[in-house]
Design a protein around this motif. Structure first.
Motif, mmCIF file in Angstrom:
data_model
loop_
_atom_site.group_PDB
_atom_site.id
_atom_site.type_symbol
_atom_site.label_atom_id
_atom_site.label_comp_id
_atom_site.label_asym_id
_atom_site.label_seq_id
_atom_site.Cartn_x
_atom_site.Cartn_y
_atom_site.Cartn_z
ATOM 1 N N ASP A 33 0.823 -1.215 0.000
ATOM 2 C CA ASP A 33 0.000 0.000 0.000
ATOM 3 C C ASP A 33 0.853 1.260 0.000
ATOM 4 N N ILE A 36 3.604 0.808 -3.718
ATOM 5 C CA ILE A 36 3.131 0.548 -5.084
ATOM 6 C C ILE A 36 1.923 1.443 -5.368
ATOM 7 N N ALA A 37 2.177 2.492 -6.140
ATOM 8 C CA ALA A 37 1.101 3.423 -6.481
ATOM 9 C C ALA A 37 0.248 2.874 -7.617
ATOM 10 N N MET A 38 0.898 2.390 -8.662
ATOM 11 C CA MET A 38 0.197 1.862 -9.834
ATOM 12 C C MET A 38 0.788 0.492 -10.161
ATOM 13 N N PRO A 39 0.116 -0.592 -9.745
ATOM 14 C CA PRO A 39 0.666 -1.923 -10.037
ATOM 15 C C PRO A 39 0.819 -2.142 -11.544
ATOM 16 N N GLY A 40 1.913 -2.728 -11.915
ATOM 17 C CA GLY A 40 2.180 -3.042 -13.311
ATOM 18 C C GLY A 40 2.708 -4.457 -13.418
ATOM 19 N N ARG A 44 9.233 -1.153 -10.560
ATOM 20 C CA ARG A 44 10.230 -0.148 -10.899
ATOM 21 C C ARG A 44 11.309 -0.165 -9.819
ATOM 22 N N GLU A 47 10.157 1.391 -6.609
ATOM 23 C CA GLU A 47 9.227 0.535 -5.865
ATOM 24 C C GLU A 47 9.977 -0.599 -5.170
#
Length: 125
Positions: A33, A36-40, A44, A47
């Motif tokens: 939480d 990781i702002a935008m899971p891909g 990165r 991250e």
């Protein structure tokens, strides 16, 4: 080891395992939480670094809290042990009356008033 001891040991191990699993779940949820702002499809580098740092700090925090908890628990056990040892070492004042000394009874005094109370008997034991 008796079967009962074996069962207790197995239960202790299961409790430890359950606690470890819960710890990992909490750490994963919290760090995911936060980091990781935008899971891909891939992490990165920022991250990855954030997750590694978050997990390290989480484990450090758990260790500090656990050490403090067990230190306090041990201190409370030592205090309880010292109190129980002190109560055994110093019997109540009524126990110091020599056995050859008799307490005169008056007609108005019942025998039960001169009998030691249950709490005094327990302290002497």
């Amino acid at each position: 080891m008796a079967p009962n001891q074996h069962d207790l040991e197995r239960i202790r191990q299961q409790i430890v395992l359950a606690n470890i699993q819960e710890l990992i779940q909490k750490m994963t949820r919290r760090c995911f939480d936060v980091c990781i702002a935008m899971p891909g499809l891939e992490l990165r580098s920022t991250e990855h670094d954030c997750l590694a740092n978050c997990m390290d700090r989480f484990m450090d925090s758990v260790q500090v809290v656990s050490c403090q908890y067990f230190r306090r628990r041990r201190r409370h056990q030592q205090i309880r042990l010292a109190r129980s040892s002190a109560s055994i070492a110093s019997p109540p004042a009524t126990a110091s009356i020599p056995k050859s000394t008799s307490i005169p009874k008056s007609p108005a005094t019942s025998a039960s008033e001169h009998a030691p109370s249950a709490s005094n008997e327990e302290k002497v034991k």
